[in-house]
Motif scaffolding. Structure first.
Motif, PDB file in Angstrom:
ATOM      1  N   ASP A  19      -4.128  13.800  -4.673  1.00 45.94           N
ATOM      2  CA  ASP A  19      -4.632  12.532  -5.192  1.00 45.94           C
ATOM      3  C   ASP A  19      -4.645  12.593  -6.719  1.00 45.94           C
ATOM      4  OD1 ASP A  19      -7.074  13.706  -6.097  1.00 45.94           O
ATOM      5  OD2 ASP A  19      -8.099  13.219  -4.232  1.00 45.94           O
ATOM      6  N   GLU A  30       4.670  13.539   1.621  1.00 49.73           N
ATOM      7  CA  GLU A  30       5.865  12.905   1.074  1.00 49.73           C
ATOM      8  C   GLU A  30       6.791  13.880   0.354  1.00 49.73           C
ATOM      9  OE1 GLU A  30       6.884   9.360   1.403  1.00 49.73           O
ATOM     10  OE2 GLU A  30       5.702  10.137   3.066  1.00 49.73           O
ATOM     11  N   ARG A  62       1.693   6.377  -3.996  1.00 48.49           N
ATOM     12  CA  ARG A  62       1.851   5.690  -2.714  1.00 48.49           C
ATOM     13  C   ARG A  62       0.590   5.911  -1.888  1.00 48.49           C
ATOM     14  NH1 ARG A  62       7.009   6.236   1.348  1.00 48.49           N
ATOM     15  NH2 ARG A  62       6.744   4.194   2.298  1.00 48.49           N
ATOM     16  N   PRO A  63      -0.444   5.097  -2.147  1.00 48.57           N
ATOM     17  CA  PRO A  63      -1.730   5.282  -1.444  1.00 48.57           C
ATOM     18  C   PRO A  63      -1.557   5.292   0.073  1.00 48.57           C
ATOM     19  CG  PRO A  63      -1.964   3.679  -3.206  1.00 48.57           C
ATOM     20  CD  PRO A  63      -0.483   3.958  -3.069  1.00 48.57           C
ATOM     21  N   GLY A  64      -2.310   6.176   0.701  1.00 45.57           N
ATOM     22  CA  GLY A  64      -2.304   6.261   2.157  1.00 45.57           C
ATOM     23  C   GLY A  64      -1.201   7.108   2.743  1.00 45.57           C
ATOM     24  N   HIS A  65      -0.354   7.674   1.916  1.00 49.36           N
ATOM     25  CA  HIS A  65       0.739   8.506   2.413  1.00 49.36           C
ATOM     26  C   HIS A  65       0.517   9.956   1.992  1.00 49.36           C
ATOM     27  CE1 HIS A  65       2.558   4.550   2.773  1.00 49.36           C
ATOM     28  NE2 HIS A  65       3.404   5.099   3.621  1.00 49.36           N
ATOM     29  N   THR A  66       0.770  10.852   2.909  1.00 45.01           N
ATOM     30  CA  THR A  66       0.728  12.279   2.614  1.00 45.01           C
ATOM     31  C   THR A  66       1.991  12.909   3.191  1.00 45.01           C
ATOM     32  OG1 THR A  66      -0.493  12.758   4.656  1.00 45.01           O
ATOM     33  CG2 THR A  66      -1.805  12.407   2.644  1.00 45.01           C
TER      34      THR A  66
END
Length: 107
Positions: free
Chosen positions: A54, A91, A85-89
């Motif tokens: 984050d 990546e 890109r909020p909400g994505h892990t």
């Protein structure tokens, strides 16, 4: 978020000045050690180190890595590029997997 960054010392310092043997590899090693000890997913190549986390996690690591490189010169050049890109892990690998799948589909 993914952040690709590069840090390099310049100016005078322990390996700076007119020393023809001067190189940035020791400074980069100090920065990469901080990245690896952070526990964040990371990858280093010949040009950049990429980390995933984050905002606060990434910026803390980048700040500490920049400070470590500062020990090797009187200035530090910092270049960074972020993919927020909020909400994505996941990546760091997910983007590559989607690219490879697209290449396979085109073949």
């Amino acid at each position: 978020m993914l952040v690709a960054f590069s840090v390099a010392p310049s100016g005078t310092g322990p390996k700076g000045g007119d020393n023809p043997e001067a190189s940035v590899h020791d400074a980069v090693a100090a920065a990469v050690r901080i990245v690896r000890e952070s526990g964040l997913p990371n990858r280093t190549d010949s040009m950049f180190t990429t980390i995933e986390g984050d905002w606060d996690e990434c910026m803390d690591v980048i700040k500490r890595a920049t400070e470590a490189v500062g020990e090797y010169g009187s200035r530090v050049a910092l270049v960074l590029k972020a993919d927020v890109r909020p909400g994505h892990t996941g990546e760091m690998t997910g983007k590559l997997e989607r690219l490879e799948a697209a290449l396979d589909a085109q073949a």
